[in-house]
Design an enzyme around this catalytic site. Structure first.
Site, PDB file in Angstrom:
ATOM      1  N   CYS A  83      45.022  49.843  22.766  1.00  0.00           N
ATOM      2  CA  CYS A  83      45.750  49.808  24.040  1.00  0.00           C
ATOM      3  C   CYS A  83      45.612  51.162  24.727  1.00  0.00           C
ATOM      4  CB  CYS A  83      47.223  49.487  23.796  1.00  0.00           C
ATOM      5  SG  CYS A  83      48.235  49.574  25.301  1.00  0.00           S
ATOM      6  N   ARG A 141      16.824  23.504  60.571  1.00  0.00           N
ATOM      7  CA  ARG A 141      16.638  24.085  61.899  1.00  0.00           C
ATOM      8  C   ARG A 141      15.334  24.850  62.003  1.00  0.00           C
ATOM      9  NH1 ARG A 141      20.874  28.351  64.404  1.00  0.00           N
ATOM     10  NH2 ARG A 141      20.056  29.620  62.699  1.00  0.00           N
ATOM     11  N   LYS A 166      33.844  26.071  62.741  1.00  0.00           N
ATOM     12  CA  LYS A 166      32.477  26.485  62.424  1.00  0.00           C
ATOM     13  C   LYS A 166      32.278  26.358  60.915  1.00  0.00           C
ATOM     14  CE  LYS A 166      29.129  30.161  63.370  1.00  0.00           C
ATOM     15  NZ  LYS A 166      28.623  30.307  62.003  1.00  0.00           N
ATOM     16  N   CYS A 173      48.117  43.470  23.645  1.00  0.00           N
ATOM     17  CA  CYS A 173      48.770  44.575  22.954  1.00  0.00           C
ATOM     18  C   CYS A 173      50.034  44.005  22.325  1.00  0.00           C
ATOM     19  CB  CYS A 173      49.118  45.693  23.937  1.00  0.00           C
ATOM     20  SG  CYS A 173      50.154  46.978  23.208  1.00  0.00           S
TER      21      CYS A 173
END
Length: 731
Positions: A454, A139, A118, A473
């Site tokens: 940090c 469609r 699909k 860091c």
């Protein structure tokens, strides 16, 4: 006799109808859904269940009785020759079995079933008259679609003319085919990047991306470009400001047109059905597909006709596990009765055929709330923002966090804290935030600000180079976050694979002071672990090691003798993953030799290169790194390969690809053995590939090898190749 619905049930039905219709409008006509497929499926199924309980609620225009979608007034209408229906869905093996049992009951036995993927694309209807394309239409509502025929000239994948092959049936006077236009995954990601750059919501799925690009009035843009170009020619010479403004308009319209036509050119087509026909009467769906393919229409090579439900379930399960081996997105498998006569006997409801069903896989894109953006410090000091979200089920697992890579990526994706976002988790891939649902913002959202210190050790964060997107860091030796990540990494599957050394164990080793860094790991003793509550338990008032501690000590001892390349990976040298580590181990066979090599010598190794080479040199130049290596060596960790490194290997110059699950050995073991003998192991098949090693469930790599004529080896042939060389192989 069914009971009558109460007012509360009527109100609930009315709300569900409104919600489903609104979702269909956004999905089918605006190509910009604001809810995920899982949310839509849940609403629709609730509506179905409510109507089954109270049939009095059903109306002719209920979403359960109609095909989703409608025609946009921007396009001319095209009436389909045969109505295009939707498909009923099965969300698991049991629901598919119920559908199959219904067929068996109605027919007396289960007929042959055709299974096909699909495709996550846009359904289209194409009519050919005497072999020439007459119309291409969306469609729409199933009866009337939108005429997008003008765009066909920009889509090479859609044949304008059908041609009969010498051994196939003649092209009929009229044939109406149904198919799916879609974008390959790589193009879909590229288009989403463009959307984010424009500050727009990304497409939630490839279907909406394909629809958004196919449903464009390229002819209007072409006329607009002609108009602004003509206007540029009418600007008097010498009026520089007017010339600049006119040229800017030309450039803008030209760029828009180029993007539109490029996107159309990337669209692909797969045909999966047939409607009206004149002069062509196939007896089965599979026979029709063979004819369509012989006329030049693209039909999936992955379609299978299967005789029993057990085989169908195997097909469904295989692609559920291997859906990313396909170049385009799939969201399930369509199962159809193959025989057209039986299809006719079974008939259809007002919206779906009774002879077909779509088995839907768990959605990989869902919608959830972004609650916060926090940062994580990795083992090499890299600071990575990550999204904290309301927990949501995606691809079968509950996800509450997803990486955002770096501060630049947060800005590029345009996400704000508090946003509703689209989240993607493709199979085993790390969850990723695609982008925000911009339309859902209410003004309370706030921007993320990257920290300057940090969060673990308070060291100032900075990029290594001015041009780096990442910040780090620099406290690599003693930052608690980096230490924890490095110790955890040593035990990971891609490194020394130490069972028991997980995240919690790594944290306990550091928090309880049992190790100062990864260098102490292999000197751990039972006495050390007894000092931690995490690794002990009370047994009749006696403190003893728990099962985890005993397992950890045993696994650490086993890890000391593992392959040299795993030791290299465990050292957390930046950029050195399994591939580079295996190449270095195969060429130098010794940690001391690697440490002593120059950047140039390292870079000359196949699969290493200058960036990795420089990272290796810089790592060994740091004193405490050498101390880690010394501690490991003193504890008995392997530092050399037990083999000769002189002369080229028997497979030098060969390129090998491994695909599927191998018998008797893992893929890592096979890869290491091939590299040891000089082969280059890559992840993709090309004309330069020497062999493809094929195990169980090999996927698309085996298909490509067959197309290119690349020799394929099973496990026994791989053993022969490794033991006796290529000259002894028999095919």
């Amino acid at each position: 006799m069914t009971s009558l619905p109460e007012q509360s049930e009527r109100d609930r039905w009315r709300r569900l109808v409104e919600q489903v219709e609104d979702a269909r409008l956004r999905y089918y006509q605006r190509d910009a859904p604001t809810i995920g497929d899982d949310e839509y499926d849940a609403m629709y199924r609730e509506l179905v269940n409510l109507e089954q309980q109270f049939p009095q609620l059903i109306t002719a225009d209920s979403p359960t009785q109609t095909v989703g979608g409608a025609r946009d007034q921007m396009f001319e209408p095209v009436e389909h020759l045969v109505r295009m229906l939707s498909l009923d869905n099965a969300f698991g093996d049991e629901e598919l079995a119920v559908w199959a049992a219904r067929l068996e009951k109605d027919l007396g036995s289960l007929p042959a079933l055709l299974c096909e993927l699909k495709v996550d694309g846009l359904a289209v209807d194409i009519v050919y008259e005497r072999g020439e394309l007459r119309t291409l239409a969306t469609r729409g509502d199933g009866r009337v679609g939108e005429d997008v025929t003008a765009n066909v000239r920009h889509i090479p994948a859609i044949p304008r003319t059908l041609t009969a092959s010498p051994d196939g049936p003649p092209v009929p006077d009229l044939v109406e085919v149904r198919g799916e236009v879609y974008f390959p995954v790589a193009k879909f990601l590229e288009i989403n990047d463009q959307m984010l750059a424009l500050g727009l919501s990304p497409f939630a799925n490839p279907r909406n991306a394909a629809a958004g690009r196919l449903r464009q009035r390229v002819d209007k843009r072409e006329r607009e470009l002609a108009d602004v170009t003509a206007a540029l020619g009418r600007v008097p010479l010498g009026n520089e400001k007017a010339l600049a403004r006119a040229q800017t308009r030309v450039d803008r319209v030209g760029a828009d047109l180029e993007r539109a036509t490029n996107a159309l050119g990337a669209l692909q087509l797969v045909v999966h059905g047939i409607g009206a026909r004149d002069g062509f009467e196939p007896s089965t769906q599979s026979q029709a597909y063979a004819a369509l393919a012989s006329w030049g229409l693209p039909v999936s090579a992955r379609m299978r006709v299967l005789p029993e439900l057990a085989k169908v379930l195997e097909f469904v399960a295989y692609y559920g596990q291997n859906r990313h081996e396909v170049s385009h997105e799939i969201d399930g498998v369509v199962v159809k009765v193959d025989d057209f006569a039986i299809q006719g006997r079974l008939g259809s409801t007002s919206r779906a055929p009774k002879w077909a069903i779509a088995y839907k896989y768990p959605p990989e894109v869902v919608r959830t709330r972004l609650l916060d953006i926090q940062v994580n410090v990795g083992r090499t000091g890299r600071v990575t923002p990550f999204a904290v979200m309301e927990p949501v089920l995606v691809s079968g697992t509950t996800v509450s966090m997803a990486t955002l890579h770096n501060a630049h990526e947060v800005v590029r994706k345009g996400v704000l804290i508090g946003d509703m976002v689209f989240l993607r988790k493709a199979g085993e891939i790390i969850p990723e935030v695609l982008g925000p649902v911009v339309e859902d913002r209410d003004g309370t959202e706030v921007a993320f600000v990257m920290p300057t210190l940090c969060p673990q050790c308070r060291t100032e964060l900075r990029p290594e180079k001015e041009t780096d997107a990442d910040i780090r860091c620099p406290n690599t030796r003693s930052c608690p976050a980096q230490l924890r990540e490095r110790i955890y990494h040593v035990g990971s599957r891609g490194a020394l694979d130490i069972e028991g050394l997980g995240w919690k164990a790594a944290s306990a080793l550091l928090d309880d002071g049992l190790v100062q860094d990864e260098g102490d790991l292999f000197a751990l003793t039972a006495a050390d672990l007894r000092a931690s509550q995490f690794f002990t338990r009370h047994d009749d008032d006696e403190l003893v090691l728990n099962e985890l501690a005993r397992k950890l000590l045993h696994q650490i001892e086993l890890a000391k003798s593992k392959d040299l390349w795993r030791v290299l990976v465990s050292l957390s040298i930046r950029h050195v993953g399994p591939n580079a580590a295996q190449a270095l181990a195969a060429n130098f066979a010794s940690i001391p030799l690697i440490a002593a090599a120059s950047a140039q010598e390292l870079a000359e190794v196949e699969g290493v290169g200058s960036i990795i080479a420089q990272a290796v040199v810089e790592w060994f130049d740091i004193g405490w790194h050498s101390e880690v290596v010394r501690k490991w060596a003193d504890a008995g960790v392997r530092m050399t390969e037990e083999r000769s490194v002189s002369g080229p290997g028997a497979l030098t110059g060969m390129t090998v690809v491994i695909t599927g699950t191998l018998d008797e050995m893992s893929r890592d073991e096979a890869k290491a053995a091939l590299i040891e003998q000089g082969a280059k192991v890559t992840g993709s098949v090309s004309k330069k590939t020497t062999f493809v090693v094929v195990g169980d469930s090999p996927g698309s790599k085996a298909d490509k090898a067959e197309q290119l004529g690349v020799p394929m080896l099973d496990t026994s042939n791989l053993r022969a190749l490794l033991e006796r060389g290529p000259e002894e192989l028999e095919f």
